[in-house]
Design an enzyme around this catalytic site. Structure first.
Site, PDB file in Angstrom:
ATOM      1  N   TYR A 269       9.000 -33.768 -10.663  1.00 50.06           N
ATOM      2  CA  TYR A 269      10.301 -33.848 -11.324  1.00 50.06           C
ATOM      3  C   TYR A 269      10.360 -32.780 -12.413  1.00 50.06           C
ATOM      4  O   TYR A 269       9.330 -32.226 -12.783  1.00 50.06           O
ATOM      5  CB  TYR A 269      10.594 -35.259 -11.861  1.00 50.06           C
ATOM      6  N   HIS A 319       5.021 -30.935 -12.946  1.00 51.58           N
ATOM      7  CA  HIS A 319       6.113 -29.961 -12.953  1.00 51.58           C
ATOM      8  C   HIS A 319       5.659 -28.667 -12.295  1.00 51.58           C
ATOM      9  O   HIS A 319       4.515 -28.272 -12.426  1.00 51.58           O
ATOM     10  CB  HIS A 319       6.539 -29.664 -14.395  1.00 51.58           C
TER      11      HIS A 319
END
Ligand SMILES: *[C@@H]1O[C@H](CO)[C@@H](O)[C@H](O)[C@H]1NC(C)=O
Ligand SMILES: *[C@@H]1O[C@H](CO)[C@@H](O)[C@H](O)[C@H]1NC(C)=O
Ligand SMILES: *[C@@H]1O[C@H](CO)[C@@H](O)[C@H](O)[C@H]1NC(C)=O
Ligand SMILES: *[C@@H]1O[C@H](CO)[C@@H](O)[C@H](O)[C@H]1NC(C)=O
Length: 343
Positions: A269, A319
């Site tokens: 995410y 990430h």
């Protein structure tokens, strides 16, 4: 008689062309030289082109020299940017389709979450649940925003006064300003946090909570009232001293939009930094980015740390820093944002 009328018409068209050209020149919108010929077809063509430009100018979404939301500047951008997406969770849009909800629940693998609807209901009894006023646009507005990341490339940059001159100054997570003013500035209008990254905010700073799980929303309620939550996956502050009217919530569906549309599913995410950048695209007319990326020695660390190898947070696999950085640089290359690399 006919000749005179024809000449009159020609003069009229010329005068009109002249006015339109001068106006668009004054508006600094055209930089192509206008070639005047006497060919009526060409005149009509030029006139309509100038007229279109003028009309386009008057329909511009803002009054800055460039406006982020202006269409037709970059196809790459237009394919990703969706103006109708709502960055804030409010009392009016607090609804998540099952698919989005299921995606969001997996971000931090929350087990046995409390009901989301019930939680949001409790939350908006304590904080206003708005933010819409930030979204109102006007063609006479020129809202300039600085998004200040936490990179060590801010050290010795002397960007402080320039950063402070923006209408909005966004900062995130643990970012301090005290003691670093000449490089990072001293003003903050909005600060992005989640419970585990919370730090005490200055007076008048708006707090934008990014919820990665239901517990994050419950923490806001608890931190403003009973103070019962002191631990999520890390210890979190029991109480926060923030004006509850200045707390806004980042919409979970907007997180998904950033992930789908901008990151195209890279990483698990988006990072807080990247979420802040896309958020700014939606509420600002101009965005200047400071403190993103590595320093000039290729080190990833925070500007308040002295340990240049403290960039381990990049390797957690949550990430996709490289992809996020590519998108950010591409935004700069298509002139939607300005990217300041440090000096
Ligand atoms: C933009 O977002 C809206 C919902 O906010 C959605 O209905 C629409 O399909 C999206 N447009 C594109 C082109 O993805
Ligand atoms: C919240 O309530 C709406 C109806 O108001 C429902 O469709 C939705 O599934 C509920 N969401 C959750 C997470 O319970
Ligand atoms: C959190 O609160 C519980 C119960 O009040 C207590 O036992 C625990 O030590 C606290 N944890 C932290 C990290 O403060
Ligand atoms: C981003 O990645 C694409 C595809 O790999 C590449 O062509 C492009 O040059 C990269 N852009 C930047 C700014 O790094």
């Amino acid at each position: 008689m006919l000749a005179i009328r024809k000449r009159g018409l020609k003069m009229f068209v010329l005068a009109l062309l002249f006015i339109v050209t001068i106006t668009s020149f004054l508006l600094n919108y055209t930089n192509n030289a206008v070639i005047v010929t006497w060919d009526p077809k060409h005149l009509v063509y030029q006139f309509s082109e100038q007229f279109k430009k003028l009309m386009k100018y008057t329909r511009r979404p803002c009054s800055c020299s460039t406006c982020i939301s202006e269409e037709g500047v970059s196809l790459w951008f237009d394919e990703r940017f969706n103006q109708t997406m709502q960055p804030f969770l409010t009392t009016r849009n607090a609804f998540m389709p099952v698919e989005s909800y299921n995606w969001w629940l997996k971000l931090q693998g929350e087990k046995n979450p409390k009901g989301l609807n019930e939680t949001i209901h409790e939350l908006f009894e304590i904080i206003p649940g708005d933010g819409d006023q930030l979204l109102e646009r006007s063609s006479s507005r020129c809202r300039r925003c600085a998004v200040v990341g936490n990179s060590g490339n801010l050290k010795q940059s002397q960007y402080g006064p320039e950063i402070d001159s923006h209408d909005f100054v966004f900062r995130m997570n643990k970012a301090p300003t005290f003691g670093y003013e000449s490089d990072v500035g001293s003003r903050t209008t909005h600060h992005f946090v989640y419970p585990e990254s919370y730090k005490e905010l200055g007076e008048n700073v708006n707090m934008i909570v990014i919820p990665f799980k239901t517990l994050d929303l419950r923490w806001v309620v608890s931190a403003l009232t009973t103070g019962t939550i002191n631990h999520t996956y890390l210890p979190v502050p029991r109480k926060i001293k923030v004006d509850r009217n200045k707390i806004m919530v980042y919409h979970p569906i907007f997180i998904k939009y950033v992930y789908d549309s901008w990151l195209q599913h890279h990483g698990r995410y988006p990072s807080t930094g990247f979420l802040s950048v896309i958020f700014a695209l939606h509420i600002c007319d101009e965005v200047d980015l400071y403190g993103f990326g590595a320093d000039n020695k290729g080190n990833w660390h925070h500007y308040w740390e002295n340990n240049p190898s403290a960039g381990a947070f990049r390797q957690t696999g949550v990430h996709d820093g490289d992809f996020e950085s590519n998108i950010t640089l591409t935004l700069a290359s298509v002139d939607k944002i300005h990217f300041f690399t440090g000096r």
